[in-house]
Design a protein around this motif. Structure first.
Motif, PDB file in Angstrom:
ATOM      1  N   LEU A  82      67.818  23.801 -25.263  1.00 35.25           N
ATOM      2  CA  LEU A  82      68.061  22.621 -24.983  1.00 35.25           C
ATOM      3  C   LEU A  82      70.111  23.048 -24.824  1.00 35.25           C
ATOM      4  O   LEU A  82      69.599  22.509 -23.591  1.00 35.25           O
ATOM      5  N   MET A  83      70.403  24.523 -24.914  1.00 32.37           N
ATOM      6  CA  MET A  83      71.792  24.676 -24.164  1.00 32.37           C
ATOM      7  C   MET A  83      71.101  25.574 -23.537  1.00 32.37           C
ATOM      8  O   MET A  83      71.543  25.778 -22.034  1.00 32.37           O
ATOM      9  N   LEU A 178      63.926  18.141 -18.761  1.00 31.43           N
ATOM     10  CA  LEU A 178      63.580  18.995 -20.114  1.00 31.43           C
ATOM     11  C   LEU A 178      64.926  18.451 -20.746  1.00 31.43           C
ATOM     12  O   LEU A 178      64.121  19.162 -22.102  1.00 31.43           O
ATOM     13  N   ILE A 179      65.786  18.888 -20.542  1.00 33.78           N
ATOM     14  CA  ILE A 179      66.643  18.390 -21.454  1.00 33.78           C
ATOM     15  C   ILE A 179      66.941  16.931 -22.219  1.00 33.78           C
ATOM     16  O   ILE A 179      67.136  16.862 -23.374  1.00 33.78           O
ATOM     17  N   VAL A 180      66.380  16.317 -21.742  1.00 37.15           N
ATOM     18  CA  VAL A 180      65.411  14.405 -22.286  1.00 37.15           C
ATOM     19  C   VAL A 180      65.077  14.728 -23.234  1.00 37.15           C
ATOM     20  O   VAL A 180      64.900  14.463 -24.303  1.00 37.15           O
ATOM     21  N   ALA A 181      63.386  15.751 -22.615  1.00 44.16           N
ATOM     22  CA  ALA A 181      63.105  15.729 -24.332  1.00 44.16           C
ATOM     23  C   ALA A 181      63.318  16.306 -25.497  1.00 44.16           C
ATOM     24  O   ALA A 181      63.339  16.030 -26.221  1.00 44.16           O
ATOM     25  N   LEU A 183      66.591  16.586 -26.159  1.00 42.72           N
ATOM     26  CA  LEU A 183      67.123  15.675 -27.316  1.00 42.72           C
ATOM     27  C   LEU A 183      66.160  14.489 -28.220  1.00 42.72           C
ATOM     28  O   LEU A 183      66.872  14.837 -29.451  1.00 42.72           O
ATOM     29  N   ALA A 184      65.182  14.498 -27.547  1.00 42.56           N
ATOM     30  CA  ALA A 184      64.177  13.876 -28.294  1.00 42.56           C
ATOM     31  C   ALA A 184      64.025  14.350 -29.176  1.00 42.56           C
ATOM     32  O   ALA A 184      63.661  13.680 -30.350  1.00 42.56           O
ATOM     33  N   ILE A 188      64.167  13.719 -33.780  1.00 42.83           N
ATOM     34  CA  ILE A 188      63.093  13.375 -34.416  1.00 42.83           C
ATOM     35  C   ILE A 188      62.787  13.869 -35.519  1.00 42.83           C
ATOM     36  O   ILE A 188      61.960  14.183 -36.386  1.00 42.83           O
ATOM     37  N   ARG A 189      63.964  15.731 -35.573  1.00 45.76           N
ATOM     38  CA  ARG A 189      63.787  16.972 -36.373  1.00 45.76           C
ATOM     39  C   ARG A 189      62.816  16.733 -36.446  1.00 45.76           C
ATOM     40  O   ARG A 189      62.088  17.350 -37.468  1.00 45.76           O
ATOM     41  N   TYR A 190      62.249  17.723 -34.997  1.00 40.68           N
ATOM     42  CA  TYR A 190      60.886  18.569 -35.171  1.00 40.68           C
ATOM     43  C   TYR A 190      60.558  19.059 -35.729  1.00 40.68           C
ATOM     44  O   TYR A 190      61.032  20.105 -35.382  1.00 40.68           O
TER      45      TYR A 190
END
Length: 380
Positions: A82-83, A178-181, A183-184, A188-190
């Protein structure tokens, strides 16, 4: 890979995210070659000063080389990605809006950091998971999809009348997804992407494992090979359009789609790589690829008006990077794999910055010598 819970996690989530991450970095890197002539004109740059854009990326790649495994160990893979995605998106946004050349050059550091962290993190995620190791060719095939889409999108949008800045706005939006994905994934703590590193049986820290991996000969040789390989791939991707349109007087559309054909060859080769690795083996595949690469480069040099050599070069380059990464877990202890891949992929990104710069400098120097000779002959 370790899980945060005993429940099996849907494999497709991490795989799909890895594929899109590689599409994103492919688009970010692939579009630049078509946009370079417009950038040169916009900022009234000399051919020497434009290379600063590549050189500025080096600091970001170097930082990623020595920190990606440490950051992933501390934050978890999802937060690191994410970063990195935020850093890459910010760099592209600055490219699109920068009022001065110096700011765009500075943003190159952010671009290098973002790409380096994504490259190292995603490669480690795929090859460390026994379920995903067979997908290494497909993963890099999706980089080819992005690298193919970048010049194709840029060429089409320029032909439609958009400026190079507007093209970068579009590319920023594509990469920003990619940021949106990610964050998702955090919401959901995949579990697999919350992994905080691989511990050794002796409990060594991530920093100690990184130090050990940097002293391993296989890691150093892998880094050197990928530095040269990715530098060659990037040099052709960045400068083929300029060579074709300026040096060989091809039309902008033909030159742009010629670069897209180069990336198409690379993409097709990578999607077929998983099958070839099973049938031929990684080492033999790399040797065959290097032979085909020499043939393709010779054809592009000696037969400038044909269309076959650029896709042939792309096809030849397709196997080298993913096959080399595929070999890393088979040559190193498990605890050294994250640090080894981090260094090798970031060394490759370093090559993507420095070798295109050297190629451009040499090409410009040769052209300047030829112009001087022509002027001297005209005067006499």
């Amino acid at each position: 890979m370790a899980q945060l819970s005993s429940q099996p996690s849907p494999r497709w989530i991490g795989v799909a995210l890895a594929f899109y991450a590689f599409i994103a970095i492919g688009i970010a890197e692939g579009g630049l070659g078509v946009l370079l002539p417009s950038i040169l004109q916009e900022y009234s740059l000399t051919t020497a000063s434009v290379t600063l854009l590549f050189v500025s990326q080096i600091t970001g790649y170097i930082f990623a080389a020595f920190t990606s495994s440490l950051i992933s160990s501390r934050l978890g893979l999802a937060r690191m990605l994410l970063m990195a995605a935020g850093t890459l998106t910010l760099a592209l946004a600055i490219y699109a809006t920068s009022p001065v050349w110096g700011l765009m050059v500075a943003a190159g550091t952010l671009l290098g950091l973002g790409i380096g962290l994504i490259d190292a993190g995603v490669n480690t995620y795929i090859v460390q998971d026994e379920r995903g190791a067979s997908l290494i060719g497909t993963l890099h095939g999706f980089y080819g999809v992005g690298a193919l889409s970048g010049p194709a999108i840029a060429t089409t949008l320029l032909a439609m009348g958009m400026t190079w800045r507007q093209v970068y706005v579009v590319l920023t939006g594509v990469v920003g997804l990619l940021i949106v994905a990610l964050l998702a994934v955090l919401v959901i703590r995949y579990p697999p992407m919350h992994l905080r590193g691989v511990a050794t049986s002796e409990g060594a820290s991530a920093a100690q494992n990184l130090g050990r991996s940097l002293r391993h000969p296989a890691v150093l040789l892998t880094g050197l090979l990928l530095l040269v390989y990715v530098g060659t791939e990037a040099a052709i991707g960045n400068w083929a359009y300029t060579v074709q349109s300026v040096g060989r007087s091809m039309s902008p559309m033909a030159a742009g789609y010629g670069v897209a054909a180069y990336w198409l060859g690379l993409t097709v080769g990578r999607f077929g790589l998983d099958y070839c690795l099973r049938r031929v083996g990684a080492v033999r595949m790399i040797s065959l690829s290097l032979t085909l690469l020499l043939i393709g480069l010779f054809a592009w040099w000696q037969l400038p008006d044909q269309w076959l050599s650029l896709p042939m070069i792309g096809l030849a380059l397709a196997a080298i990077f993913p096959a080399t990464i595929w070999l890393v877990p088979r040559r190193l202890p498990a605890e050294l794999v994250p640090g080894g891949i981090s260094f090798a992929t970031s060394a490759a990104s370093f090559g993507a910055a420095i070798i295109p710069t050297l190629v451009w400098t040499n090409w410009h120097h040769n052209n300047a010598q030829q112009d001087a000779i022509k002027n001297l002959l005209n005067r006499s």
